[in-house]
Scaffold this active site. Structure first.
Site, PDB file in Angstrom:
ATOM      1  N   ASP A  66       0.847  -1.184   0.000  1.00  0.00           N
ATOM      2  CA  ASP A  66       0.000   0.000   0.000  1.00  0.00           C
ATOM      3  C   ASP A  66       0.888   1.242   0.000  1.00  0.00           C
ATOM      4  O   ASP A  66       1.856   1.312   0.755  1.00  0.00           O
ATOM      5  CB  ASP A  66      -0.887  -0.022   1.250  1.00  0.00           C
ATOM      6  CG  ASP A  66      -1.975   1.020   1.197  1.00  0.00           C
ATOM      7  OD1 ASP A  66      -2.919   0.829   0.416  1.00  0.00           O
ATOM      8  OD2 ASP A  66      -1.886   2.023   1.931  1.00  0.00           O
ATOM      9  N   ILE A  67       0.578   2.206  -0.860  1.00  0.00           N
ATOM     10  CA  ILE A  67       1.369   3.440  -0.919  1.00  0.00           C
ATOM     11  C   ILE A  67       0.996   4.310   0.280  1.00  0.00           C
ATOM     12  O   ILE A  67      -0.187   4.609   0.494  1.00  0.00           O
ATOM     13  CB  ILE A  67       1.124   4.196  -2.240  1.00  0.00           C
ATOM     14  CG1 ILE A  67       1.481   3.301  -3.433  1.00  0.00           C
ATOM     15  CG2 ILE A  67       1.925   5.499  -2.280  1.00  0.00           C
ATOM     16  CD1 ILE A  67       1.063   3.847  -4.784  1.00  0.00           C
ATOM     17  N   ASN A 110      -2.399  12.603  -3.558  1.00  0.00           N
ATOM     18  CA  ASN A 110      -3.323  12.797  -4.680  1.00  0.00           C
ATOM     19  C   ASN A 110      -4.062  14.130  -4.551  1.00  0.00           C
ATOM     20  O   ASN A 110      -4.205  14.872  -5.521  1.00  0.00           O
ATOM     21  CB  ASN A 110      -4.334  11.646  -4.685  1.00  0.00           C
ATOM     22  CG  ASN A 110      -4.541  11.055  -6.055  1.00  0.00           C
ATOM     23  OD1 ASN A 110      -3.976  11.498  -7.037  1.00  0.00           O
ATOM     24  ND2 ASN A 110      -5.359  10.048  -6.118  1.00  0.00           N
ATOM     25  N   GLU A 145      -4.620   2.157  -4.543  1.00  0.00           N
ATOM     26  CA  GLU A 145      -3.159   2.260  -4.424  1.00  0.00           C
ATOM     27  C   GLU A 145      -2.548   0.999  -3.821  1.00  0.00           C
ATOM     28  O   GLU A 145      -1.438   1.023  -3.314  1.00  0.00           O
ATOM     29  CB  GLU A 145      -2.775   3.498  -3.595  1.00  0.00           C
ATOM     30  CG  GLU A 145      -3.124   3.440  -2.133  1.00  0.00           C
ATOM     31  CD  GLU A 145      -4.532   3.924  -1.802  1.00  0.00           C
ATOM     32  OE1 GLU A 145      -4.757   4.264  -0.628  1.00  0.00           O
ATOM     33  OE2 GLU A 145      -5.413   3.954  -2.689  1.00  0.00           O
ATOM     34  N   ASP A 198      -1.280   9.344 -10.619  1.00  0.00           N
ATOM     35  CA  ASP A 198      -1.078   8.271 -11.610  1.00  0.00           C
ATOM     36  C   ASP A 198       0.405   7.997 -11.815  1.00  0.00           C
ATOM     37  O   ASP A 198       0.833   6.859 -11.979  1.00  0.00           O
ATOM     38  CB  ASP A 198      -1.722   8.645 -12.948  1.00  0.00           C
ATOM     39  CG  ASP A 198      -3.244   8.572 -12.910  1.00  0.00           C
ATOM     40  OD1 ASP A 198      -3.791   8.073 -11.898  1.00  0.00           O
ATOM     41  OD2 ASP A 198      -3.886   9.021 -13.877  1.00  0.00           O
TER      42      ASP A 198
END
Length: 200
Positions: A64-65, A72, A107, A81
């Site tokens: 997971d980011i 974002n 993500e 993106d």
């Protein structure tokens, strides 16, 4: 007759190529070019069956980011993106032939590691985490440096009697442990047990 046969064969070849392209598209995430969730669902079933019948190890990574939503919201979806593509590239560059990297959703990325023990999976996870952290993000439109991004990774390893659901749930619990213990971490089931004991 030969000309007709040759023509028919050419048409069949073209149809076959089109079908392959459609199949590839249906199993690929367009943004990251990794396998998509549908591909993940099919592949994890097969990998689990193989681990069960052959007695070979199987590991699963969920990635997971960290703080992706904040990123974002601050820099816009195009930059978001770019982050997704960057992480996907780091994942691709740190897995081997039989491993399958998928965009799991939003993500989150899932990496299926057939014939891979927990110890080997931890090494893969660390390579991915370090590769992501090493890349400095630059906004293409302005050249502005946006700093570095990090990922949290959970690792689950197949146990006899596991279902797809139970393996994913344990892996997900490791991912949450990584996020709850400072992020930018790789947490396996062994680590998670140790973390829980230290809290208790």
């Amino acid at each position: 007759l030969e000309a007709q046969l040759a023509d028919s064969k050419a048409q069949l070849d073209a149809l076959h190529a089109n079908l392959e392209a459609i199949r590839y598209e249906s199993l690929t995430d367009q943004l990251t070019t990794l396998a998509n969730r549908k591909h993940f669902d099919q592949t994890i079933e097969r990998a689990l069956f193989e681990a069960e019948t052959d007695g070979t190890p199987l590991s699963l990574l969920l990635t997971d980011i960290d703080h992706f939503k904040r990123f974002n919201d601050s820099y816009g979806h195009q930059t978001g993106d770019q982050v997704l593509r960057l992480v996907a590239l780091a994942v691709k560059q740190n897995i081997k032939g039989q491993d399958i990297a998928c965009r799991y959703g939003g993500e989150e990325f899932a990496i299926i590691l057939p014939r891979t023990s927990q110890k080997q999976a931890i090494a893969v996870g660390e390579h991915i985490r370090e590769a992501v952290m090493a890349k400095e993000l630059v906004k293409r439109s302005t050249g502005e440096t946006l700093g570095r991004i990090t990922v949290s990774i959970g690792i689950g390893t197949y146990r006899p009697g596991d279902t797809v659901q139970s393996l994913i749930e344990r892996t997900d619990a490791c991912l949450y442990a990584a996020k709850n213990n400072g992020r930018n971490k790789v947490v396996s089931e062994i680590d998670r047990d140790l973390l829980q004991k230290s809290v208790a």
